[in-house]
Write an enzyme that holds these catalytic residues in place. Structure first.
Site, PDB file in Angstrom:
ATOM      1  CE  LYS A  52      -3.730  -2.470   2.298  1.00 11.22           C
ATOM      2  NZ  LYS A  52      -4.675  -3.160   2.868  1.00 11.22           N
ATOM      3  CD  GLN A  96      -3.606  -4.756   6.264  1.00 10.00           C
ATOM      4  OE1 GLN A  96      -3.326  -3.667   5.216  1.00 10.00           O
ATOM      5  NE2 GLN A  96      -3.905  -6.515   5.849  1.00 10.00           N
ATOM      6  CG  ASP A 119     -10.095  -0.699   4.424  1.00  8.25           C
ATOM      7  OD1 ASP A 119      -9.689  -0.812   3.325  1.00  8.25           O
ATOM      8  OD2 ASP A 119      -9.599  -0.378   5.468  1.00  8.25           O
TER       9      ASP A 119
HETATM   10  N1  GUN Z   1      -6.905  -7.396   5.957  1.00  6.19           N
HETATM   11  C1  GUN Z   1      -7.161  -7.439   4.439  1.00  6.19           C
HETATM   12  N2  GUN Z   1      -8.018  -7.275   3.622  1.00  6.19           N
HETATM   13  C2  GUN Z   1      -8.192  -5.792   3.879  1.00  6.19           C
HETATM   14  C3  GUN Z   1      -8.233  -4.542   3.551  1.00  6.19           C
HETATM   15  O1  GUN Z   1      -8.708  -4.637   2.428  1.00  6.19           O
HETATM   16  N3  GUN Z   1      -8.760  -3.255   3.985  1.00  6.19           N
HETATM   17  C4  GUN Z   1      -8.045  -3.727   5.879  1.00  6.19           C
HETATM   18  N4  GUN Z   1      -8.205  -2.357   6.054  1.00  6.19           N
HETATM   19  N5  GUN Z   1      -7.600  -4.835   6.234  1.00  6.19           N
HETATM   20  C5  GUN Z   1      -7.073  -5.724   5.237  1.00  6.19           C
END
Ligand code: GUN
Length: 285
Positions: A52, A96, A119
């Site tokens: 990211k 996350q 998200d």
């Molecule tokens: N953990 C696994 N996929 C995601 C996601 O798309 N966003 C976040 N914040 N955590 C994750």
């Protein structure tokens, strides 16, 4: 024999569009920032967070990483979220998941300002997705929609089957397909005759989290098969939810793992962060 859907190439195109818009905003004195919060040292989460950050650099965003120790308390994490909510240089906040067990994920998601919730996990954004009135796209399902669009296969009127009912993927995935007039079925661990239901699908999306779960008997001849799975095998290799080699001959289109849905999720996160900045600065979407 299936055509392979190239998620890497399609995500590069999305990121390049985001980069162009970001440069145009920079020329007007507007910069874009994404805060990425990771708690503990889950190796998979570390990889996602690094990817990211890398994507932020590619599209011209600032990224602010907060790596907190495993023993962080809920109060400490909520205090950080509050600080980021109030920080004008932060357009998007991504915490996350999963979080360590002493922290209530729901409380953290609910604390993020909906307009910075890139998200699209906050109940306000989930509700907006439900009624089809949304600015933020749930990243993984939105990425899948782009991949399906790239095949030229029309969704309207088609049988769409989603395997998995998670809040992050399965449920919003079904909703986006429904908004495009697909006839949508959600399958899960209690579904009877799973193979038979899946084999009716013109568009099959697997989001179960089990390696090689989808076998050729579950795939209709010529179907679009999208693999959201990201499973680590004992030998360390990454593998999807679809038995790729076995389903390749039967599917019409298929996504590889890696190089399918994964890069798209990150590209859509960049797009959401850009959207957040545009809304804040009253720029048309
Ligand atoms: N953990 C696994 N996929 C995601 C996601 O798309 N966003 C976040 N914040 N955590 C994750």
């Amino acid at each position: 024999m299936a055509a392979v859907i190239d998620g890497k190439a399609i995500s590069a195109k999305v990121k390049s569009e985001v980069r162009q818009e970001t440069e145009a905003l920079k020329a007007k004195g507007i910069s874009i920032g994404l805060a990425v919060v990771i708690v503990g040292d889950n190796p998979a989460s570390r990889v996602y967070v690094n990817n990211k950050k890398k994507a932020c650099a590619e599209v011209g965003f600032e990224s602010f990483e907060y790596a907190l120790p495993e023993e962080t308390t809920q109060e400490e994490l909520l205090a950080l979220v509050d600080k980021l909510n109030k920080d004008d240089t932060v357009n998007g906040i991504l915490v996350q998941l999963p979080l360590p067990k002493q922290i209530d994920e729901k409380a953290v998601i609910n604390a993020i300002l909906p307009e910075k919730d890139v998200d699209a996990f906050h109940p306000v954004n989930v509700g907006k997705i439900m009624i089809g009135d949304f600015a933020f796209l749930p990243c993984t399902p939105a990425g899948v929609m782009e991949l399906i669009a790239s095949t030229g296969v029309e969704i309207s009127g088609k049988e769409c089957v989603v395997i998995g009912r998670s809040n992050i993927v399965g449920k919003p995935m079904a909703m986006l397909l429904l908004h495009k007039n697909g006839t949508v079925t959600i399958c899960h661990s209690k579904t009877k005759n799973l193979a038979e239901v899946c084999s009716r699908a013109d568009i099959l999306v697997a989001a179960v989290g089990r390696a090689n779960f989808v076998t050729p008997d579950m795939v209709k001849e010529g179907a679009v098969v999208i693999d959201v799975g990201m499973n680590r095998l004992e030998n360390g290799k990454l593998c999807g939810d679809v038995d790729y080699a076995a389903c390749f001959e039967k599917a019409g289109y298929i996504t590889p793992v890696p190089g399918g849905v994964g890069p798209m999720t990150i590209a859509m996160l960049m797009k959401n962060t850009l959207t957040s900045a545009k809304i804040k600065n009253s720029i048309a979407l």
